[in-house]
Structure formats: C-alpha cells, structure tokens
Design an enzyme around this catalytic site. Structure first.
Site: not given
Ligand code: FMN
Length: 200
Positions: A177-178
């Site tokens: 999720f970055r």
C-alpha cells in the site's frame, strides 16, 4: 532503538549496497549494475543517463566513461553527482549523492584490460557525445584504430573511471500500500555515518 532489520540490517552502507547488488545480479534480466547518473551542466541544467556501476569500494562507487563526453565535462565542472539504481525484480532502489574525482591509474588500466577486444577498440573509436556523420564513419574509425592498435590496445588517455564518494546513501524497498521503507545514511562532519528512517 532502531527497527532497521532484515534487508536493511548492518553497520556499513557499502556492504549493504554490495549485498543488494548481488541479489539483483541473481534476479535482473539485464544489466543489474545499471545506474542512472545525474549531473548538472554549468548553467545548472540537470542531465541524466545510464552507466554501469563497476566497483563498490570501502567508501566509494566507480564507473567508467569517456573523459571527453558531456557527462565528464559536467562531472568535472561541478565535482558532484548523484545516481539511482532501481531493481524491478526486487522492488528496491538505492540513491547516492556525493563528490566525484577521476580514477585514471592502474585500476582504470586493469578494468580497461578486462574488457573484450572489440569493446577496447570501440572505446578508442568513439568520440563520445560528439556529432557523428554516419554509422559508416564510426565503423571506418573502428577499422582505423584496429589497424593502429592491433590486438592489445592500451587504455585511451581520454577514457577512464570516476569515483563517487557519497555524502548520502538511501536504501528504499517497496512496501504494501505504498508504505515503503526508506533508510537514509548521511556522512557526519567527523566522517562517520548516521542513519535515520524516512517517511515513504
Ligand atoms: C544500460 C546502459 C549502460 C550504459 N553504460 C555506460 C557506461 O558504463 N559508460 C558510458 O560512458 N556510457 C554508458 N551508457 C551510455 C550512456 O547512457 C550515454 O549514452 C553516454 O555515456 C553518453 O552520455 P553523455 O553524453 O551524457 O556523456 C550506457 C547506456 C545504457 C542504456
């Protein structure tokens, strides 16, 4: 108390860079040692191109090029450069910034001698970054330097290494999720390294 564990563990950023490159060498399809080398020209305009990282020393990174090229002029004028390596197979990058100086001694001779004969002759034939009339004129120059230097060409005086001594090295790895992991190593005024986690 640091949470720098796993692939980021260790007290030596150069050893860490060597480990990551070794992992990339086992995984990448082509040129795991390719780095994007950034320079600035005398007007402050940035420039960037790929080169091959050939040595990771105790405190420096070494690559080789033509001293008459655009990059060499920019490296020598600024005395500074940066590079990034990105390994898609590992989803990791390393960023490096620092000062540069030429490596044109026995180490450059030894690396030049390790290249294939055609690559050594190619280094003689290419006036890198200069305008070229045609492919045929490049091949004519290859024929000319082959006739002149034969099977044992010396390292051209206009070709050699640059050694980048970092003041900053950042290790980055992809996270879900970055929410990536980043650790930035910075050289202190005393010459030791301090490391801190950065927000993704
Ligand atoms: C994967 C890759 C590796 C390269 N390695 C080198 C290298 O080690 N040395 C070099 O001078 N040029 C290398 N090149 C070519 C440079 O990207 C560039 O075209 C050339 O050095 C001229 O750059 P300049 O005009 O900014 O000096 C490489 C290109 C690619 C795509």
């Amino acid at each position: 108390m640091s949470d720098r564990t796993g692939i980021f563990a260790g007290d030596d950023p150069f050893a860490l860079a060597r480990d990551w490159l070794a992992e990339a060498e086992a995984r990448e399809v082509n040129d795991p040692n390719a780095i994007a080398l950034a320079t600035v020209d005398e007007g402050g305009m940035p420039n960037v191109r790929m080169v091959l990282l050939k040595e990771i020393e105790a405190d420096a990174f070494v690559f080789y090029t033509n001293y008459s090229s655009a990059k060499a002029a920019e490296l020598e004028q600024a005395g500074k450069a940066a590079f990034v390596a990105h390994w898609k197979s590992l989803r990791r990058q390393i960023r490096v910034r620092g000062t540069v100086e030429r490596e044109e001694g026995p180490q450059a001779d030894a690396y030049f001698a390790s290249r294939s004969l055609k690559s050594r002759l190619g280094a003689w034939a290419s006036h890198q970054s200069q305008p070229l009339a045609s492919r045929a004129s490049l091949m004519a120059e290859v024929a000319r330097v082959t006739a002149k230097h034969g099977t044992n060409p010396p390292r051209p005086p206009f070709w050699g290494g640059f050694r980048l001594r970092p003041t900053e090295i950042e290790f980055w790895a992809d996270g879900a999720f970055r929410l990536h992991d980043r650790f930035q190593w910075r050289k202190t005024a005393q010459g030791s390294w301090e490391v801190r986690r950065l927000s993704p």
